[in-house]
Design a protein around this motif. Structure first.
Motif, PDB file in Angstrom:
ATOM      1  N   LEU A   1      -2.215   2.123   3.748  1.00 15.42           N
ATOM      2  CA  LEU A   1      -1.097   1.257   4.079  1.00 15.42           C
ATOM      3  C   LEU A   1      -0.065   1.889   5.011  1.00 15.42           C
ATOM      4  CD1 LEU A   1      -0.382  -1.590   3.459  1.00 15.42           C
ATOM      5  CD2 LEU A   1       0.936  -0.802   1.505  1.00 15.42           C
TER       6      LEU A   1
ATOM      7  N   PHE B   1       5.748  -5.738   2.991  1.00 15.84           N
ATOM      8  CA  PHE B   1       6.128  -5.034   4.216  1.00 15.84           C
ATOM      9  C   PHE B   1       6.050  -5.997   5.392  1.00 15.84           C
ATOM     10  CE2 PHE B   1       5.596  -0.980   1.999  1.00 15.84           C
ATOM     11  CZ  PHE B   1       6.590  -0.234   2.607  1.00 15.84           C
TER      12      PHE B   1
ATOM     13  N   GLY C   1       5.931   3.494   3.193  1.00 17.39           N
ATOM     14  CA  GLY C   1       5.596   3.155   4.571  1.00 17.39           C
ATOM     15  C   GLY C   1       5.642   4.409   5.425  1.00 17.39           C
TER      16      GLY C   1
ATOM     17  N   GLU D   1       5.358  -5.593  -6.926  1.00 18.23           N
ATOM     18  CA  GLU D   1       4.825  -5.754  -5.574  1.00 18.23           C
ATOM     19  C   GLU D   1       5.942  -5.741  -4.532  1.00 18.23           C
ATOM     20  OE1 GLU D   1       0.731  -8.341  -6.066  1.00 18.23           O
ATOM     21  OE2 GLU D   1       2.570  -9.420  -5.646  1.00 18.23           O
TER      22      GLU D   1
ATOM     23  N   HIS E   1       7.415   1.808  -2.846  1.00 18.19           N
ATOM     24  CA  HIS E   1       6.766   1.191  -1.681  1.00 18.19           C
ATOM     25  C   HIS E   1       6.819   2.147  -0.496  1.00 18.19           C
ATOM     26  CE1 HIS E   1       6.517  -2.366  -4.054  1.00 18.19           C
ATOM     27  NE2 HIS E   1       7.823  -2.351  -4.257  1.00 18.19           N
TER      28      HIS E   1
ATOM     29  N   LEU F   1       1.234   0.239   8.479  1.00 17.82           N
ATOM     30  CA  LEU F   1       2.593  -0.272   8.645  1.00 17.82           C
ATOM     31  C   LEU F   1       3.298   0.428   9.775  1.00 17.82           C
ATOM     32  CD1 LEU F   1       3.441  -0.491   4.911  1.00 17.82           C
ATOM     33  CD2 LEU F   1       3.005  -2.373   6.472  1.00 17.82           C
TER      34      LEU F   1
ATOM     35  N   SER G   1       2.362  -4.612  -0.658  1.00 15.14           N
ATOM     36  CA  SER G   1       2.312  -3.272  -1.232  1.00 15.14           C
ATOM     37  C   SER G   1       2.274  -3.422  -2.739  1.00 15.14           C
ATOM     38  CB  SER G   1       3.565  -2.483  -0.816  1.00 15.14           C
ATOM     39  OG  SER G   1       3.822  -1.435  -1.735  1.00 15.14           O
ATOM     40  N   THR G   2       1.338  -2.733  -3.387  1.00 17.25           N
ATOM     41  CA  THR G   2       1.291  -2.815  -4.838  1.00 17.25           C
ATOM     42  C   THR G   2       1.964  -1.606  -5.466  1.00 17.25           C
ATOM     43  OG1 THR G   2      -0.904  -1.857  -4.715  1.00 17.25           O
ATOM     44  CG2 THR G   2      -0.772  -4.240  -4.968  1.00 17.25           C
TER      45      THR G   2
ATOM     46  N   LYS H   1      -5.885   2.024  -1.417  1.00 19.29           N
ATOM     47  CA  LYS H   1      -5.118   1.094  -0.606  1.00 19.29           C
ATOM     48  C   LYS H   1      -3.845   1.762  -0.080  1.00 19.29           C
ATOM     49  CE  LYS H   1      -4.236  -2.687  -2.784  1.00 19.29           C
ATOM     50  NZ  LYS H   1      -4.357  -3.978  -3.459  1.00 19.29           N
ATOM     51  N   ASN H   2      -3.218   2.521  -0.961  1.00 17.83           N
ATOM     52  CA  ASN H   2      -1.970   3.145  -0.546  1.00 17.83           C
ATOM     53  C   ASN H   2      -2.183   4.168   0.554  1.00 17.83           C
ATOM     54  OD1 ASN H   2      -0.573   1.671  -2.342  1.00 17.83           O
ATOM     55  ND2 ASN H   2      -0.720   3.183  -3.980  1.00 17.83           N
TER      56      ASN H   2
ATOM     57  N   VAL I   1      11.090  -3.954   4.084  1.00 15.88           N
ATOM     58  CA  VAL I   1      10.323  -4.333   2.889  1.00 15.88           C
ATOM     59  C   VAL I   1      11.171  -5.235   1.992  1.00 15.88           C
ATOM     60  CG1 VAL I   1      10.962  -2.246   1.593  1.00 15.88           C
ATOM     61  CG2 VAL I   1       8.840  -3.413   1.034  1.00 15.88           C
TER      62      VAL I   1
ATOM     63  N   THR J   1       3.129   2.709  -5.128  1.00 17.76           N
ATOM     64  CA  THR J   1       2.376   3.952  -5.055  1.00 17.76           C
ATOM     65  C   THR J   1       2.495   4.685  -6.371  1.00 17.76           C
ATOM     66  OG1 THR J   1       4.207   5.372  -4.465  1.00 17.76           O
ATOM     67  CG2 THR J   1       3.165   4.157  -2.682  1.00 17.76           C
TER      68      THR J   1
END
Ligand SMILES: *[C@@H]1O[C@H](CO)[C@@H](O)[C@H](O)[C@H]1NC(C)=O
Length: 432
Positions: free
Chosen positions: A357, A180, A119, A177, A117, A361, A336-337, A353-354, A134, A339
């Motif tokens: 994100l 965040f 950030g 998953e 995950h 965040l 968050s799915t 998406k990553n 998270v 990375t």
């Protein structure tokens, strides 16, 4: 900035009552207990890379006086943090720059939780702590927090708090998953709520001229109906009103998948009904109407909806409802799915998406700390005029002013504070 400083004290102190937690004071070998009775351990047994430093000025918290920075290497990790496998964990990293390097140059870097995950920490101020938090299910009985260099600035970290959650909490979370932190608000509260067994801090919404603030008349509120285990104290107060609308302008305009948990408890013992539906950008998100029960707690979770900076969460009474809608507390997370860092490539969708994100965040967390996130919450009561809504949307001083004079308080003090008779007690405040 006295108010934010005072305000920050409370959330940096919330771990006191946690069931199972480790609080790591980075950049020191010393362990100890701070003024808030929080036990901190030094980090020298947990990491071999990086260097210790001390901030120039810290009036906030002992744990923020020292930090560990990473002048070399692309990635530096606290690894082998022991956990209970199969449970859930909340990890909060706090960054207090404090101009430790005397460069007055705010660093930006990435933080990778559990190898998965990602950030971004984009420090925006010398003396306002920044946080990334998270919640996830660890894949094994150990986890890691890594600091990744993304520019010439050196990554650093002031403290890492690890709180184990009950596995039934946030049980809508899919495998792999993470959530965040974006927003966690106790409506009607005027001081921060930190009497949470699970290490979560609850920001106060403060009060507002256009909503009705209710204090529950129940002597005891049963929270067992809420699997996320919100502390009872956040259900003691609420906001209510026709046409109640909430939003979060700090969300990215492009939209992100979110996890939204809402908590409701009827404040008055009445036979008349209160019943309402919830709409996200005009689309109903609850199944059957919400009918809060006196002395009990209803939890409604909405997951995998996309929300953006203009998203409106609206509460509308049903035709049979005698009372207006209400809300006691809300938690909002960006999903968050995971990375593909260090692993196989994910699908194009996931990678795209990553890539967005971390930016999101980073901005959001900083903003939250500056107390802006919840002063810009849009509230409309008995009022659907957009023009008026715009006028109300950005009272940037409201909450800050309200928080002046509040200081970190013990749970007992907070309980007293919430129970003492106030002018709104017992009656809904008129909004007109
Ligand atoms: C946010 O999402 C809604 C619904 O999808 C859309 O109508 C709106 O234009 C979006 N807002 C922004 C700022 O993109």
């Amino acid at each position: 900035m006295a108010a934010p400083a005072l305000y920050l004290l409370f959330f940096l102190s919330i771990i006191t009552l946690s069931l199972a937690s480790v609080n790591i004071d980075c950049g020191t070998s010393a362990s100890g207990i701070d003024n808030n009775n929080i036990r901190w351990v030094g980090d020298t047994d947990l990491i071999t890379t990086g260097k210790s430093s001390t901030v120039l000025n810290n009036e906030l918290e002992k744990s923020l006086s020292t930090l560990r920075y990473f002048p070399s290497g692309k990635s530096n990790c606290y690894s082998k943090i022991p956990l209970t496998k199969g449970g859930k964990v909340l990890i909060r990293t706090v960054f207090y720059y404090g101009n430790y390097d005397r460069k007055s140059s705010f660093p930006t870097f990435d933080v990778l939780f559990d190898g998965k995950h990602l950030g971004t920490a984009s420090i925006l101020s010398s003396f306002d702590p920044y946080l990334l938090e998270v919640i996830f299910s660890p894949a094994s009985s150990e986890t890691s927090v890594c600091f990744l260099r993304t520019s010439s600035s050196n990554p650093f970290v002031s403290s890492i708090e690890i709180v184990e959650l009950d596995s039934g909490m946030y049980n809508e979370l899919g495998p792999g998953e993470g959530l965040f932190y974006q927003q966690r608000i106790a409506y009607g509260a005027t001081i921060g709520l930190r009497s949470d067994l699970h290490g979560r801090f609850w920001f106060p919404s403060g009060s507002h001229a256009l909503y009705r603030e209710r204090r529950s008349r129940a002597t005891l509120i049963d929270t067992s109906g809420a699997s996320n285990q919100p502390p009872e104290i956040v259900l003691r107060k609420s906001w209510s009103g026709d046409g109640l609308v909430l939003g979060d302008p700090t969300l990215p305009s492009g939209g992100v998948p979110v996890y939204l948990a809402m908590y409701f408890s009827e404040p008055i013992d009445t036979l008349s009904s209160r019943s309402f539906n919830i709409f996200l950008d005009g689309k109903q998100v609850n199944e059957s109407p919400i009918e809060p029960v006196f002395g009990e707690t209803i939890q409604v979770v909405v997951k995998n909806v996309v929300a953006n900076s203009t998203t409106e969460l609206e509460f509308r009474s049903t035709a049979s409802s005698f009372y207006p809608p209400l809300i006691n507390a809300v938690e909002l997370y960006v999903i968050s799915t995971g990375t593909s860092v260090g692993g196989g490539g994910g699908g194009g969708f996931i990678e795209e998406k990553n890539s967005k994100l971390p930016i999101i965040l980073g901005v959001v967390a900083a903003v939250a700390l500056l107390l802006i996130a919840f002063v810009v919450i849009i509230i409309i009561l008995a009022n659907r005029h957009k023009a008026r809504m715009k006028a109300l949307a950005m009272p940037t001083s409201t909450v800050a002013n309200m928080e002046t004079g509040s200081s970190p308080q013990s749970e007992e003090q907070m309980g007293h504070n919430l129970n003492q008779p106030a002018n709104e007690a017992g009656q809904e405040r008129s909004t007109t």
